[in-house]
Design a protein around this motif. Structure first.
Motif, PDB file in Angstrom:
ATOM      1  N   ARG A 236       0.828  -1.211   0.000  1.00  0.00           N
ATOM      2  CA  ARG A 236       0.000   0.000   0.000  1.00  0.00           C
ATOM      3  C   ARG A 236       0.856   1.252   0.000  1.00  0.00           C
ATOM      4  O   ARG A 236       0.538   2.236  -0.663  1.00  0.00           O
ATOM      5  CB  ARG A 236      -0.925  -0.001   1.201  1.00  0.00           C
ATOM      6  N   ALA A 237       1.966   1.236   0.744  1.00  0.00           N
ATOM      7  CA  ALA A 237       2.831   2.414   0.842  1.00  0.00           C
ATOM      8  C   ALA A 237       3.635   2.639  -0.435  1.00  0.00           C
ATOM      9  O   ALA A 237       3.803   3.785  -0.874  1.00  0.00           O
ATOM     10  CB  ALA A 237       3.781   2.257   2.026  1.00  0.00           C
ATOM     11  N   GLU A 238       4.115   1.562  -1.039  1.00  0.00           N
ATOM     12  CA  GLU A 238       4.992   1.691  -2.204  1.00  0.00           C
ATOM     13  C   GLU A 238       4.241   1.910  -3.511  1.00  0.00           C
ATOM     14  O   GLU A 238       4.808   2.448  -4.455  1.00  0.00           O
ATOM     15  CB  GLU A 238       5.872   0.437  -2.336  1.00  0.00           C
ATOM     16  N   PHE A 239       2.987   1.489  -3.583  1.00  0.00           N
ATOM     17  CA  PHE A 239       2.255   1.572  -4.846  1.00  0.00           C
ATOM     18  C   PHE A 239       0.908   2.270  -4.687  1.00  0.00           C
ATOM     19  O   PHE A 239      -0.122   1.748  -5.118  1.00  0.00           O
ATOM     20  CB  PHE A 239       2.058   0.171  -5.432  1.00  0.00           C
ATOM     21  N   PRO A 240       0.894   3.478  -4.094  1.00  0.00           N
ATOM     22  CA  PRO A 240      -0.396   4.153  -3.899  1.00  0.00           C
ATOM     23  C   PRO A 240      -1.067   4.543  -5.218  1.00  0.00           C
ATOM     24  O   PRO A 240      -2.275   4.619  -5.301  1.00  0.00           O
ATOM     25  CB  PRO A 240      -0.036   5.379  -3.070  1.00  0.00           C
ATOM     26  N   GLY A 241      -0.268   4.763  -6.259  1.00  0.00           N
ATOM     27  CA  GLY A 241      -0.826   5.146  -7.551  1.00  0.00           C
ATOM     28  C   GLY A 241      -1.187   3.974  -8.430  1.00  0.00           C
ATOM     29  O   GLY A 241      -1.701   4.148  -9.530  1.00  0.00           O
ATOM     30  N   ASN A 242      -0.931   2.770  -7.961  1.00  0.00           N
ATOM     31  CA  ASN A 242      -1.204   1.581  -8.760  1.00  0.00           C
ATOM     32  C   ASN A 242      -1.914   0.544  -7.884  1.00  0.00           C
ATOM     33  O   ASN A 242      -1.291  -0.409  -7.408  1.00  0.00           O
ATOM     34  CB  ASN A 242       0.099   1.013  -9.332  1.00  0.00           C
ATOM     35  N   PRO A 243      -3.203   0.722  -7.677  1.00  0.00           N
ATOM     36  CA  PRO A 243      -3.934  -0.197  -6.792  1.00  0.00           C
ATOM     37  C   PRO A 243      -3.944  -1.638  -7.296  1.00  0.00           C
ATOM     38  O   PRO A 243      -4.008  -2.562  -6.488  1.00  0.00           O
ATOM     39  CB  PRO A 243      -5.338   0.390  -6.723  1.00  0.00           C
ATOM     40  N   ALA A 244      -3.847  -1.849  -8.600  1.00  0.00           N
ATOM     41  CA  ALA A 244      -3.849  -3.222  -9.125  1.00  0.00           C
ATOM     42  C   ALA A 244      -2.587  -3.957  -8.676  1.00  0.00           C
ATOM     43  O   ALA A 244      -2.654  -5.118  -8.261  1.00  0.00           O
ATOM     44  CB  ALA A 244      -3.951  -3.215 -10.646  1.00  0.00           C
ATOM     45  N   LEU A 245      -1.448  -3.294  -8.740  1.00  0.00           N
ATOM     46  CA  LEU A 245      -0.205  -3.921  -8.301  1.00  0.00           C
ATOM     47  C   LEU A 245      -0.221  -4.155  -6.796  1.00  0.00           C
ATOM     48  O   LEU A 245       0.187  -5.218  -6.322  1.00  0.00           O
ATOM     49  CB  LEU A 245       0.997  -3.057  -8.689  1.00  0.00           C
ATOM     50  N   ALA A 246      -0.718  -3.192  -6.051  1.00  0.00           N
ATOM     51  CA  ALA A 246      -0.832  -3.364  -4.601  1.00  0.00           C
ATOM     52  C   ALA A 246      -1.728  -4.555  -4.291  1.00  0.00           C
ATOM     53  O   ALA A 246      -1.422  -5.351  -3.402  1.00  0.00           O
ATOM     54  CB  ALA A 246      -1.377  -2.088  -3.958  1.00  0.00           C
ATOM     55  N   TYR A 247      -2.826  -4.701  -5.029  1.00  0.00           N
ATOM     56  CA  TYR A 247      -3.748  -5.830  -4.813  1.00  0.00           C
ATOM     57  C   TYR A 247      -3.040  -7.157  -5.056  1.00  0.00           C
ATOM     58  O   TYR A 247      -3.185  -8.102  -4.271  1.00  0.00           O
ATOM     59  CB  TYR A 247      -4.957  -5.701  -5.737  1.00  0.00           C
ATOM     60  N   VAL A 248      -2.281  -7.250  -6.138  1.00  0.00           N
ATOM     61  CA  VAL A 248      -1.574  -8.496  -6.453  1.00  0.00           C
ATOM     62  C   VAL A 248      -0.591  -8.840  -5.343  1.00  0.00           C
ATOM     63  O   VAL A 248      -0.524  -9.985  -4.893  1.00  0.00           O
ATOM     64  CB  VAL A 248      -0.838  -8.379  -7.809  1.00  0.00           C
ATOM     65  N   LEU A 249       0.160  -7.850  -4.871  1.00  0.00           N
ATOM     66  CA  LEU A 249       1.121  -8.106  -3.805  1.00  0.00           C
ATOM     67  C   LEU A 249       0.426  -8.491  -2.498  1.00  0.00           C
ATOM     68  O   LEU A 249       0.891  -9.380  -1.776  1.00  0.00           O
ATOM     69  CB  LEU A 249       2.014  -6.886  -3.601  1.00  0.00           C
ATOM     70  N   GLU A 250      -0.690  -7.851  -2.213  1.00  0.00           N
ATOM     71  CA  GLU A 250      -1.455  -8.207  -1.016  1.00  0.00           C
ATOM     72  C   GLU A 250      -1.990  -9.634  -1.127  1.00  0.00           C
ATOM     73  O   GLU A 250      -1.995 -10.390  -0.156  1.00  0.00           O
ATOM     74  CB  GLU A 250      -2.599  -7.229  -0.797  1.00  0.00           C
ATOM     75  N   ASN A 251      -2.432 -10.001  -2.318  1.00  0.00           N
ATOM     76  CA  ASN A 251      -2.946 -11.342  -2.552  1.00  0.00           C
ATOM     77  C   ASN A 251      -1.840 -12.383  -2.375  1.00  0.00           C
ATOM     78  O   ASN A 251      -2.064 -13.440  -1.779  1.00  0.00           O
ATOM     79  CB  ASN A 251      -3.553 -11.417  -3.957  1.00  0.00           C
TER      80      ASN A 251
END
Length: 68
Positions: free
Chosen positions: A19-34
């Motif tokens: 969430r901190a590193e990719f605030p402008g790219n929610p899709a990438l944050a979602y993949v990493l969270e998943n």
């Protein structure tokens, strides 16, 4: 089956970092969270060479690319 599983503390850290590193790219944050939540099935991993071949990309050269 070989799986890479993260502890609850690691999952929390990975989610916060995504969430901190990719605030402008929610899709990438979602993949990493998943990935943090589900882990990684190491038996399904493929090499870069396999992926490059599948996508029709040229083989990786040992030579360094020219820099302008």
């Amino acid at each position: 089956m070989a799986n890479l599983i993260f502890s609850e503390a690691e999952q929390r850290e990975l989610r916060e970092a995504a969430r901190a590193e990719f605030p402008g790219n929610p899709a990438l944050a979602y993949v990493l969270e998943n990935l943090a939540a589900e882990g990684i099935d190491l038996d399904r991993c493929r090499s870069w060479d396999e992926i490059r071949s599948e996508k029709g990309l040229a083989d990786q050269s040992d030579e360094a690319p020219e820099v302008a």
